[in-house]
Design a protein around this motif. Structure first.
Motif, PDB file in Angstrom:
ATOM      1  N   SER B   6      -3.250  -0.777  16.542  1.00 16.28           N
ATOM      2  CA  SER B   6      -2.965  -2.211  16.639  1.00 16.28           C
ATOM      3  C   SER B   6      -4.211  -2.948  16.169  1.00 16.28           C
ATOM      4  CB  SER B   6      -2.645  -2.590  18.081  1.00 16.28           C
ATOM      5  OG  SER B   6      -3.762  -2.360  18.899  1.00 16.28           O
ATOM      6  N   GLY B   7      -4.007  -4.036  15.421  1.00 16.64           N
ATOM      7  CA  GLY B   7      -5.149  -4.739  14.840  1.00 16.64           C
ATOM      8  C   GLY B   7      -5.385  -4.337  13.404  1.00 16.64           C
ATOM      9  N   ASP B   8      -4.748  -3.256  12.959  1.00 20.53           N
ATOM     10  CA  ASP B   8      -4.881  -2.850  11.562  1.00 20.53           C
ATOM     11  C   ASP B   8      -3.522  -2.710  10.887  1.00 20.53           C
ATOM     12  OD1 ASP B   8      -7.621  -2.834  11.495  1.00 20.53           O
ATOM     13  OD2 ASP B   8      -7.781  -0.731  12.089  1.00 20.53           O
ATOM     14  N   GLY B   9      -2.471  -3.243  11.524  1.00 18.42           N
ATOM     15  CA  GLY B   9      -1.116  -3.051  11.022  1.00 18.42           C
ATOM     16  C   GLY B   9      -0.567  -4.259  10.285  1.00 18.42           C
ATOM     17  N   PHE B  10       0.760  -4.460  10.428  1.00 15.33           N
ATOM     18  CA  PHE B  10       1.495  -5.489   9.698  1.00 15.33           C
ATOM     19  C   PHE B  10       0.891  -6.884   9.890  1.00 15.33           C
ATOM     20  CE2 PHE B  10       4.815  -8.672   9.345  1.00 15.33           C
ATOM     21  CZ  PHE B  10       5.500  -8.301   8.204  1.00 15.33           C
ATOM     22  N   ASP B  94      -2.970   7.286  -1.532  1.00 18.00           N
ATOM     23  CA  ASP B  94      -3.083   7.695  -0.124  1.00 18.00           C
ATOM     24  C   ASP B  94      -2.079   6.953   0.745  1.00 18.00           C
ATOM     25  OD1 ASP B  94      -5.158   9.139  -0.978  1.00 18.00           O
ATOM     26  OD2 ASP B  94      -6.739   7.950  -0.004  1.00 18.00           O
ATOM     27  N   VAL B  95      -1.866   5.681   0.411  1.00 14.50           N
ATOM     28  CA  VAL B  95      -0.978   4.827   1.203  1.00 14.50           C
ATOM     29  C   VAL B  95       0.477   5.277   1.056  1.00 14.50           C
ATOM     30  CG1 VAL B  95      -0.133   2.446   1.442  1.00 14.50           C
ATOM     31  CG2 VAL B  95      -2.560   2.875   1.015  1.00 14.50           C
ATOM     32  N   PHE B  96       0.839   5.759  -0.148  1.00 16.01           N
ATOM     33  CA  PHE B  96       2.231   6.139  -0.415  1.00 16.01           C
ATOM     34  C   PHE B  96       2.486   7.628  -0.173  1.00 16.01           C
ATOM     35  CE2 PHE B  96       2.110   2.508  -3.700  1.00 16.01           C
ATOM     36  CZ  PHE B  96       2.524   1.596  -2.747  1.00 16.01           C
ATOM     37  N   ALA B  97       1.437   8.428   0.018  1.00 21.76           N
ATOM     38  CA  ALA B  97       1.599   9.886   0.126  1.00 21.76           C
ATOM     39  C   ALA B  97       2.544  10.232   1.279  1.00 21.76           C
ATOM     40  CB  ALA B  97       0.240  10.537   0.340  1.00 21.76           C
ATOM     41  N   GLY B  98       3.547  11.064   0.992  1.00 22.20           N
ATOM     42  CA  GLY B  98       4.455  11.565   2.017  1.00 22.20           C
ATOM     43  C   GLY B  98       5.527  10.576   2.444  1.00 22.20           C
ATOM     44  N   ARG B  99       5.632   9.419   1.808  1.00 19.52           N
ATOM     45  CA  ARG B  99       6.637   8.430   2.199  1.00 19.52           C
ATOM     46  C   ARG B  99       7.910   8.606   1.381  1.00 19.52           C
ATOM     47  NH1 ARG B  99       5.118   4.747   5.862  1.00 19.52           N
ATOM     48  NH2 ARG B  99       2.910   4.937   6.305  1.00 19.52           N
ATOM     49  N   PRO B 100       9.084   8.264   1.980  1.00 17.18           N
ATOM     50  CA  PRO B 100      10.329   8.326   1.185  1.00 17.18           C
ATOM     51  C   PRO B 100      10.254   7.365   0.005  1.00 17.18           C
ATOM     52  CG  PRO B 100      10.714   7.328   3.345  1.00 17.18           C
ATOM     53  CD  PRO B 100       9.318   7.857   3.351  1.00 17.18           C
ATOM     54  N   TRP B 101      11.061   7.642  -1.025  1.00 17.50           N
ATOM     55  CA  TRP B 101      10.960   6.903  -2.287  1.00 17.50           C
ATOM     56  C   TRP B 101      11.160   5.407  -2.092  1.00 17.50           C
ATOM     57  CZ3 TRP B 101      14.843   3.849  -4.046  1.00 17.50           C
ATOM     58  CH2 TRP B 101      16.121   4.047  -3.482  1.00 17.50           C
ATOM     59  N   THR B 104       8.034   3.777  -0.826  1.00 20.19           N
ATOM     60  CA  THR B 104       7.058   3.695  -1.919  1.00 20.19           C
ATOM     61  C   THR B 104       7.418   2.564  -2.875  1.00 20.19           C
ATOM     62  OG1 THR B 104       6.629   6.064  -1.765  1.00 20.19           O
ATOM     63  CG2 THR B 104       6.005   4.971  -3.827  1.00 20.19           C
ATOM     64  N   ALA B 105       8.726   2.470  -3.218  1.00 19.99           N
ATOM     65  CA  ALA B 105       9.160   1.429  -4.151  1.00 19.99           C
ATOM     66  C   ALA B 105       8.948   0.035  -3.547  1.00 19.99           C
ATOM     67  CB  ALA B 105      10.635   1.636  -4.508  1.00 19.99           C
ATOM     68  N   PHE B 106       9.270  -0.119  -2.249  1.00 20.37           N
ATOM     69  CA  PHE B 106       9.093  -1.415  -1.579  1.00 20.37           C
ATOM     70  C   PHE B 106       7.613  -1.793  -1.522  1.00 20.37           C
ATOM     71  CE2 PHE B 106       9.047  -3.918   2.526  1.00 20.37           C
ATOM     72  CZ  PHE B 106       9.701  -5.033   2.011  1.00 20.37           C
ATOM     73  N   GLY B 107       6.774  -0.824  -1.158  1.00 19.22           N
ATOM     74  CA  GLY B 107       5.332  -1.073  -1.090  1.00 19.22           C
ATOM     75  C   GLY B 107       4.747  -1.390  -2.458  1.00 19.22           C
ATOM     76  N   TYR B 131      -0.094   1.462   5.075  1.00 15.40           N
ATOM     77  CA  TYR B 131       1.146   0.926   4.531  1.00 15.40           C
ATOM     78  C   TYR B 131       1.566  -0.387   5.203  1.00 15.40           C
ATOM     79  CZ  TYR B 131       5.956   0.980   2.796  1.00 15.40           C
ATOM     80  OH  TYR B 131       7.147   0.662   2.189  1.00 15.40           O
ATOM     81  N   ALA B 132       1.534  -0.409   6.550  1.00 14.38           N
ATOM     82  CA  ALA B 132       2.001  -1.611   7.257  1.00 14.38           C
ATOM     83  C   ALA B 132       1.126  -2.816   6.917  1.00 14.38           C
ATOM     84  CB  ALA B 132       1.991  -1.367   8.770  1.00 14.38           C
TER      85      ALA B 132
END
Lengths: 97, 229
Positions: B6-10, B94-101, B104-107, B131-132
């Motif tokens: 918390s404090g580093d998220g959305f 690094d931010v997109f690694a291991g995320r569903p497509w 990744t596309a939204f980010g 990511y958030a």
């Protein structure tokens, strides 16, 4: 459908393709080696290139304000504080000098 | 999957981008006026911000359209300016690694100069932003961009001049501060010098367009770092 919607659709599709191609290329690059080192160095290089292109169009006032902003960045390490100092510096230089 | 403290998220992403989004809004008002002159309706201006989400390319495309460059000429001018986004999303691996497509596309769609740079600067200072944080900053700035450009299209009079207020320099100052955070030590000196030298040589000596030299300078500087053992 009028031409303006087509312009928007073309720019949107092209821009998303560029972003997705970059994300894909980033995942495809190996974790170690020369390409990985280059990718690690890329953000800093791109940011200083961005600063360089914006300074190119400026005169001595922009260069002076840039130096003041750089000093503020080193002293405060804060983005909002550096922006405030930079805006104040360029405003003063453009209106008072 | 990585979870952010918390404090580093959305919401941290949304909060940290506020001073930059305020500057973007001043440009948004001015762009809305330009886009209205180029024949875009307020609805189209707002939709363009959400669908394209790359302000400088929207400005160039509208300018070119207004200047009579034609359909392909206007779109291509905008897309050339966006080539740097390829490098930006590549450096977010690094931010997109291991995320569903779809994540990744939204980010990737929400990745812009400002939230990308803030994320990397935060990481360089040891914050656990990911990511958030990128999404929070991207959506907050998109709201500011779509709102201000639509308003500019609706209220075409009484638009403040960004240059007169010194807002044009706000982004240069922000990127100077972010460069300070990204500095990793003396090993960065040569690649950074090369990047700046390529931009200056290309634009000042060869007369090349600045947005081409921006991407080329970043690439050649990074290649310098990669070539060193």
């Amino acid at each position: 459908m009028d031409e303006h919607w087509l312009l928007i659709a073309a720019l949107a599709a092209g821009t998303l393709s560029i972003r997705l191609a970059g994300a894909w290329a980033g995942q495809a690059i190996p974790a170690h080696g020369p390409l990985a080192r280059a990718l690690d160095a890329l953000p800093g290089c791109l940011i200083v290139a961005l600063v360089a292109t914006s300074m190119l169009t400026g005169g001595w006032r922009e260069w002076a304000a840039g130096a003041i902003a750089a000093a503020a960045a080193v002293a405060t390490r804060s983005v909002p504080a550096t922006m405030a100092v930079g805006i104040a510096a360029i405003w003063a230089l453009r209106h008072m000098v | 999957m990585r979870t952010e403290q918390s404090g580093d998220g959305f919401w941290a992403g949304a909060r940290d981008i506020l001073p930059l989004a305020a500057g973007v809004s001043v440009y948004g008002l001015a762009f809305g006026l330009l886009a209205a002159q180029a024949g875009f309706s307020p609805l189209q201006i707002g939709a363009m911000g959400a669908l394209v989400y790359a302000g400088s390319s929207q400005i160039i495309m509208s300018q070119q359209w207004l200047a009579g460059a034609g359909f392909a000429g206007s779109v291509v001018a905008g897309l050339i300016l966006n080539l740097r986004l390829l490098l930006i999303t590549a450096s977010l691996r690094d931010v997109f690694a291991g995320r569903p497509w779809w994540q990744t596309a939204f980010g990737a769609h929400l990745a812009a100069d400002e939230n990308w740079a803030l994320l990397l600067a935060g990481r360089a200072r040891g914050r656990r932003v990911g990511y958030a944080y990128l999404i929070g900053g991207g959506l907050a700035q998109m709201a500011a961009w779509c709102g201000s450009t639509t308003a500019g299209g609706l209220f075409a009079e009484a638009i403040p001049d960004p240059r007169g207020l010194g807002i044009d320099f706000a982004f240069t100052a922000a990127f100077i501060a972010i460069a300070r955070s990204l500095w990793r030590g003396r090993s960065d000196l040569l690649p950074w010098f090369v990047s700046v030298a390529v931009v200056f040589a290309g634009v000042k000596l060869a007369g090349a367009p600045a947005h081409w030299m921006l991407a080329l300078g970043g690439l050649i500087g990074a290649a310098t770092a990669g070539a060193r053992a």
